[in-house]
Design a protein around this motif. Structure first.
Motif, PDB file in Angstrom:
ATOM      1  N   GLU A  16       0.813  -1.212   0.000  1.00  0.00           N
ATOM      2  CA  GLU A  16       0.000   0.000   0.000  1.00  0.00           C
ATOM      3  C   GLU A  16       0.859   1.280   0.000  1.00  0.00           C
ATOM      4  OE1 GLU A  16      -2.374   0.030   3.520  1.00  0.00           O
ATOM      5  OE2 GLU A  16      -3.165   2.030   3.087  1.00  0.00           O
ATOM      6  N   TRP A  17       2.055   1.192   0.598  1.00  0.00           N
ATOM      7  CA  TRP A  17       2.824   2.415   0.843  1.00  0.00           C
ATOM      8  C   TRP A  17       3.906   2.721  -0.199  1.00  0.00           C
ATOM      9  CZ3 TRP A  17       3.614  -0.643   5.856  1.00  0.00           C
ATOM     10  CH2 TRP A  17       2.465  -0.588   6.626  1.00  0.00           C
ATOM     11  N   SER A  19       4.019   3.373  -3.236  1.00  0.00           N
ATOM     12  CA  SER A  19       3.811   4.389  -4.284  1.00  0.00           C
ATOM     13  C   SER A  19       3.567   5.766  -3.661  1.00  0.00           C
ATOM     14  CB  SER A  19       2.628   3.993  -5.176  1.00  0.00           C
ATOM     15  OG  SER A  19       1.481   3.817  -4.371  1.00  0.00           O
ATOM     16  N   TRP A  20       3.813   5.889  -2.371  1.00  0.00           N
ATOM     17  CA  TRP A  20       3.518   7.145  -1.674  1.00  0.00           C
ATOM     18  C   TRP A  20       4.682   8.134  -1.677  1.00  0.00           C
ATOM     19  CZ3 TRP A  20       0.537   5.874   3.538  1.00  0.00           C
ATOM     20  CH2 TRP A  20      -0.676   5.277   3.221  1.00  0.00           C
ATOM     21  N   CYS A  21       5.788   7.800  -2.302  1.00  0.00           N
ATOM     22  CA  CYS A  21       6.958   8.691  -2.291  1.00  0.00           C
ATOM     23  C   CYS A  21       7.028   9.473  -3.612  1.00  0.00           C
ATOM     24  CB  CYS A  21       8.231   7.860  -2.093  1.00  0.00           C
ATOM     25  SG  CYS A  21       9.743   8.723  -2.549  1.00  0.00           S
ATOM     26  N   TYR A  59       8.872  -0.670  -5.052  1.00  0.00           N
ATOM     27  CA  TYR A  59       7.752  -0.541  -6.001  1.00  0.00           C
ATOM     28  C   TYR A  59       8.056  -1.330  -7.281  1.00  0.00           C
ATOM     29  CZ  TYR A  59       4.353   1.578  -9.169  1.00  0.00           C
ATOM     30  OH  TYR A  59       3.343   1.770 -10.084  1.00  0.00           O
ATOM     31  N   GLN A  91       6.149  13.388   4.002  1.00  0.00           N
ATOM     32  CA  GLN A  91       5.022  12.743   3.324  1.00  0.00           C
ATOM     33  C   GLN A  91       4.497  11.583   4.186  1.00  0.00           C
ATOM     34  OE1 GLN A  91       3.903  13.920   0.377  1.00  0.00           O
ATOM     35  NE2 GLN A  91       5.542  15.421   0.176  1.00  0.00           N
ATOM     36  N   ASP A  92       3.308  11.075   3.839  1.00  0.00           N
ATOM     37  CA  ASP A  92       2.702  10.019   4.654  1.00  0.00           C
ATOM     38  C   ASP A  92       3.556   8.750   4.704  1.00  0.00           C
ATOM     39  OD1 ASP A  92       0.610  11.651   5.180  1.00  0.00           O
ATOM     40  OD2 ASP A  92      -0.736  10.795   3.664  1.00  0.00           O
ATOM     41  N   VAL A  93       4.398   8.576   3.707  1.00  0.00           N
ATOM     42  CA  VAL A  93       5.236   7.366   3.677  1.00  0.00           C
ATOM     43  C   VAL A  93       6.265   7.354   4.813  1.00  0.00           C
ATOM     44  CG1 VAL A  93       7.015   8.275   2.090  1.00  0.00           C
ATOM     45  CG2 VAL A  93       6.478   5.818   2.066  1.00  0.00           C
ATOM     46  N   HIS A  96       6.356   4.701   7.388  1.00  0.00           N
ATOM     47  CA  HIS A  96       6.454   3.317   6.920  1.00  0.00           C
ATOM     48  C   HIS A  96       7.806   2.980   6.284  1.00  0.00           C
ATOM     49  CE1 HIS A  96       2.213   3.194   7.730  1.00  0.00           C
ATOM     50  NE2 HIS A  96       2.007   4.210   6.904  1.00  0.00           N
TER      51      HIS A  96
END
Ligand code: SF4
Ligand code: SF4
Length: 390
Positions: A16-17, A19-21, A59, A91-93, A96
């Motif tokens: 889930e994480w 692709s958050w960067c 990823y 960022q939200d990543v 994680h």
């Protein structure tokens, strides 16, 4: 990781994480003054070694854009998991990143590409000897003169493998300190490795068994509080065990610096002896960035009369790693020492006579680095300092 049919493993756990960067590159430097933040990126000078590169590597591997091969292993393991990137990343990543890096290692092991042979030897020794150092389990308490330990007590001191077999002064000092403070405590001669060296290198199969064995020991001791003097054990017991078990532990887990500072706050400990020295303090990554324990060691040091704490340029969330963690000390021996040399140079710039830290693994790597560079800094653990003042 604990047995269960629907439990995700390896990269599936972090799918889930990854692709958050957006590759903003904030993780590369400290916000404060653009000082270097990432030991891996700074040393290898190639994008994939920095945090963002490893996220996109995950990823690519997950989505079949990249194929697993031997070259990828070096990138995955050349990271002390210091967490400096997660402090700079906005960022939200960010929450994680360490999970993604550890998942890469777990996946590498499951596919037969990792870990490095020295790291595998640690794992084999944990299975054979209950410690990664190939030492007989029966020698675990050889540092202790007084072998008559209570069966049950309020507090259990979890010594950890590095203090039991390699940095015995730290274990002795902690024992002496707890004695002087009249703490109702015991130590288990059957203590097992907490599992940190295996967890950090993706060798997770042994973890459920280690957790079970240590939890049984904790329960048998009757202790309400487990105290450890090792930052690596602390992170593993405090963060990883509950996460893996999916529930809170029925014990309070405290680092010795938290335990001592708690006694100070309760008025049960006052240091009267003067110690006229200039010292600087290194935040172990697993205690500071990973678990948020920055203030307690500093507050203890500030309570010592005549002691002057001079901070380094990069401290707390922004500390430069000692270089030993995440399997780097075993997988990249020379580079681990080089990272520590960078930190010792920073410590020397403060003009301090002593470098204090709160982890046997940091101590070990700093001592190796001091020898290698010929530093005059005296390096020791906070408990070694305290035990002579009480
Ligand atoms: S890891 Fe965080 S800080 Fe680094 S590039 Fe990605 S989003 Fe930006
Ligand atoms: S954990 Fe440390 S060494 Fe690894 S990528 Fe992040 S900052 Fe770099």
């Amino acid at each position: 990781m604990i047995a269960g049919e629907n439990i995700k493993t390896g990269l599936e756990k972090v799918k889930e994480w990854v692709s958050w960067c957006p590759k903003c590159n904030s993780c590369k430097y400290l916000y404060k003054d653009y000082a270097e933040s990432c030991p891996a990126g700074e040393h290898f000078k190639f994008e994939t070694y920095w945090s963002s590169g490893k996220v996109w590597l995950a990823y690519g591997l997950l989505n079949g854009i990249l194929k697993w091969n031997e070259n990828i292993i070096k990138i995955i393991y050349a990271c002390p998991l210091c967490g400096a990137c997660s402090m700079q990343c906005q960022q939200d990543v960010s929450d994680h990143l360490i999970e993604i890096f550890e998942a890469l290692r777990e996946e590498a092991v499951s596919r037969g590409f990792g870990p490095y042979s020295n790291q595998k030897a640690f794992y084999d020794s944990i299975i054979a000897n209950n410690n990664p150092y190939k030492e007989p389990h029966s020698n675990r308490l050889n540092w202790l003169d007084q072998k008559e330990l209570k069966t049950t007590a309020e507090v259990l001191y979890f010594v950890g493998c590095t203090s039991s077999y390699r940095e015995k002064e730290l274990a002795k000092s902690t024992f002496e300190l707890l004695k002087k403070l009249n703490v109702d405590f015991t130590i288990s001669p059957d203590e097992h490795c907490c599992g940190s060296p295996a967890l950090r290198t993706g060798q997770v199969n042994v973890i459920p068994e280690l957790i079970k064995k240590n939890m049984d020991i904790f329960k048998k001791s009757g202790a309400k509080t487990i105290v450890t003097s090792c930052a690596g054990c602390y992170r593993t017991l405090k963060i990883d065990y509950p996460k893996i078990l999916g529930k809170e532990l029925p014990f309070e887990i405290l680092h010795i610096s938290e335990f001592i500072f708690k006694l100070m706050k309760e008025g049960k400990l006052k240091i009267d002896k003067e110690k006229p020295i200039k010292i600087t303090y290194h935040d172990p990554c697993h205690l500071g960035r990973h678990a948020g324990v920055f203030d307690e060691p500093r507050e203890i040091l500030k309570n010592i009369p005549e002691l002057e704490l001079i901070e380094m340029r990069r401290i707390r969330e922004n500390s430069w790693c000692c270089g030993a963690g995440g399997g780097v000390k075993s997988g990249f021996k020379d580079w681990a020492v080089k990272i520590a040399i960078d930190r010792l140079k920073e410590a020397e710039q403060t003009g301090a006579e002593d470098l204090i830290t709160s982890c046997p693994f940091c101590l070990r790597n700093f001592k190796d680095a001091a020898k290698s560079m010929g530093s005059n800094l005296k390096i020791f653990g906070i408990v070694e300092l305290l035990k002579d003042l009480i």
